[in-house]
Design an enzyme around this catalytic site. Structure first.
Site, short mmCIF file in Angstrom:
data_model
loop_
_atom_site.label_atom_id
_atom_site.label_comp_id
_atom_site.label_asym_id
_atom_site.label_seq_id
_atom_site.Cartn_x
_atom_site.Cartn_y
_atom_site.Cartn_z
N ASN A 298 43.68 51.72 12.40
CA ASN A 298 42.40 51.60 13.07
C ASN A 298 42.67 50.84 14.36
O ASN A 298 43.08 49.68 14.32
CB ASN A 298 41.42 50.83 12.17
CG ASN A 298 40.07 50.60 12.82
OD1 ASN A 298 39.91 50.74 14.03
ND2 ASN A 298 39.09 50.22 12.02
N VAL A 299 42.50 51.49 15.50
CA VAL A 299 42.92 50.88 16.76
C VAL A 299 42.07 49.68 17.16
O VAL A 299 42.40 48.98 18.12
CB VAL A 299 42.96 51.91 17.92
CG1 VAL A 299 43.99 52.98 17.66
CG2 VAL A 299 41.58 52.50 18.18
N SER B 103 40.07 60.35 31.34
CA SER B 103 39.12 61.47 31.37
C SER B 103 38.66 61.65 32.80
O SER B 103 38.71 60.70 33.60
CB SER B 103 37.91 61.18 30.48
OG SER B 103 36.87 62.10 30.70
N TYR C 132 30.97 55.71 27.78
CA TYR C 132 32.18 56.51 27.89
C TYR C 132 32.70 56.52 29.32
O TYR C 132 33.89 56.30 29.58
CB TYR C 132 31.91 57.94 27.42
CG TYR C 132 33.13 58.83 27.39
CD1 TYR C 132 34.03 58.76 26.33
CD2 TYR C 132 33.39 59.73 28.42
CE1 TYR C 132 35.16 59.58 26.29
CE2 TYR C 132 34.51 60.55 28.39
CZ TYR C 132 35.39 60.47 27.32
OH TYR C 132 36.49 61.27 27.30
N ALA D 173 32.11 54.36 31.75
CA ALA D 173 32.60 53.03 32.13
C ALA D 173 33.94 52.73 31.48
O ALA D 173 34.85 52.17 32.11
CB ALA D 173 31.57 51.98 31.75
N SER D 174 34.09 53.11 30.20
CA SER D 174 35.34 52.82 29.51
C SER D 174 36.51 53.59 30.11
O SER D 174 37.62 53.05 30.24
CB SER D 174 35.22 53.13 28.01
OG SER D 174 35.13 54.52 27.76
N LYS D 175 36.28 54.83 30.50
CA LYS D 175 37.36 55.63 31.07
C LYS D 175 37.69 55.19 32.50
O LYS D 175 38.86 55.28 32.92
CB LYS D 175 37.02 57.12 31.01
CG LYS D 175 36.97 57.67 29.59
CD LYS D 175 38.30 57.49 28.85
CE LYS D 175 38.30 58.14 27.48
NZ LYS D 175 39.60 58.01 26.78
N ILE E 66 38.18 70.02 27.24
CA ILE E 66 39.33 70.58 26.55
C ILE E 66 38.89 71.17 25.21
O ILE E 66 38.18 70.52 24.44
CB ILE E 66 40.41 69.51 26.32
CG1 ILE E 66 40.82 68.87 27.64
CG2 ILE E 66 41.61 70.13 25.60
CD1 ILE E 66 41.43 69.80 28.66
#
Length: 245
Positions: A62-63, A142, A155, A157-159, A188
């Site tokens: 679990n990262v 991404s 998402y 902001a995180s990327k 993808i």
């Protein structure tokens, strides 16, 4: 073989892009650690690698869990002796949730998986790489890290964070022998997204199609190999041209 005898950890490798990366790395001669919370899926990928003559190891991780990450690194070193390559592939999507609809819990979860885990894994492997004067990291970002409206608030902001962090590591640690680059996939097609994408238009993509997970894997191999040894801190879109229009 471009990755002969290299040891590579790939997170989120039980399915989708991660699985394709694991299979492709193994074909190029790497000893692949298939790290995923889905241990059954990870073991199936490793069996497929072995059936094709490669070497692999499945590790449940679990990262977001520090103990799991430490175990992943320790197990890799105990089994294969070192870590040459890390592909930070694990990530989750927020289904285009806008900021006002994003709860703090959702925000934290997405950042913990998509960005904080990249930071924690990098810090775990950097000392050994620096000691040997050689190491390669490939971060799966991404195109949501380059443009808006390809993900929700968290998402996106995180990327953006993954891309910024990639550039920082390259700037600070390149002189120590560290090579780090990021891949920015567009839409993808994977086994998990294939059904959903059947009704999604492709007309905004100049190539007029979605990408395939094996195409991302090919790019990851290139960035992990010596063929890209003069690339550092680069962000490479693989999006059919979406970000150029």
């Amino acid at each position: 073989m471009r990755l002969q005898e290299k040891v590579a950890i790939i997170t989120g490798a039980a399915s989708g892009m991660g699985k394709s990366e694991a299979m492709r790395f193994a074909k190029e001669g790497a000893k692949v650690v298939v790290a995923d919370l889905n241990i059954d899926g990870a073991e199936a990928v490793v069996q497929e690698i072995k059936d094709n003559g490669g070497q692999g190891l499945a590790v449940k991780v679990n990262v977001t869990d520090n103990a799991d990450l430490e175990n992943m690194v320790k197990t890799t070193i105990d089994t294969f002796g070192q870590i040459d390559i890390v592909v930070n592939n694990a990530g989750i999507f927020d289904k285009y949730t806008n900021s006002l609809e994003t709860t703090e819990e959702q925000w934290d979860l997405i950042f913990n998986i998509n960005l904080k885990a990249v930071y924690k894994i990098t810090n775990l492997v950097l000392p050994g790489m620096i000691e040997r004067g050689n190491g390669t990291i490939v971060n799966i970002a991404s195109i949501a890290g380059l443009v808006a409206q390809m993900g929700g608030a968290a998402y996106t902001a995180s990327k953006h964070g993954v891309i910024g962090y990639t550039k920082h590591i390259a700037a600070v640690y390149a002189s120590k022998g560290i090579k780090i680059n990021a891949i920015a996939p567009g839409t993808i097609k994977t086994p998990l997204t294939e059904e959903m994408l059947k009704t999604r238009p492709t007309n905004k993509i100049p190539l007029d199609r979605f990408g395939n997970d094996y195409e991302v894997a090919e790019l990851a191999v290139f960035l992990a190999s010596d063929e890209s040894k003069f690339m550092n801190g680069a962000v490479v879109p693989i999006d059919g041209g979406y970000t150029i229009v």
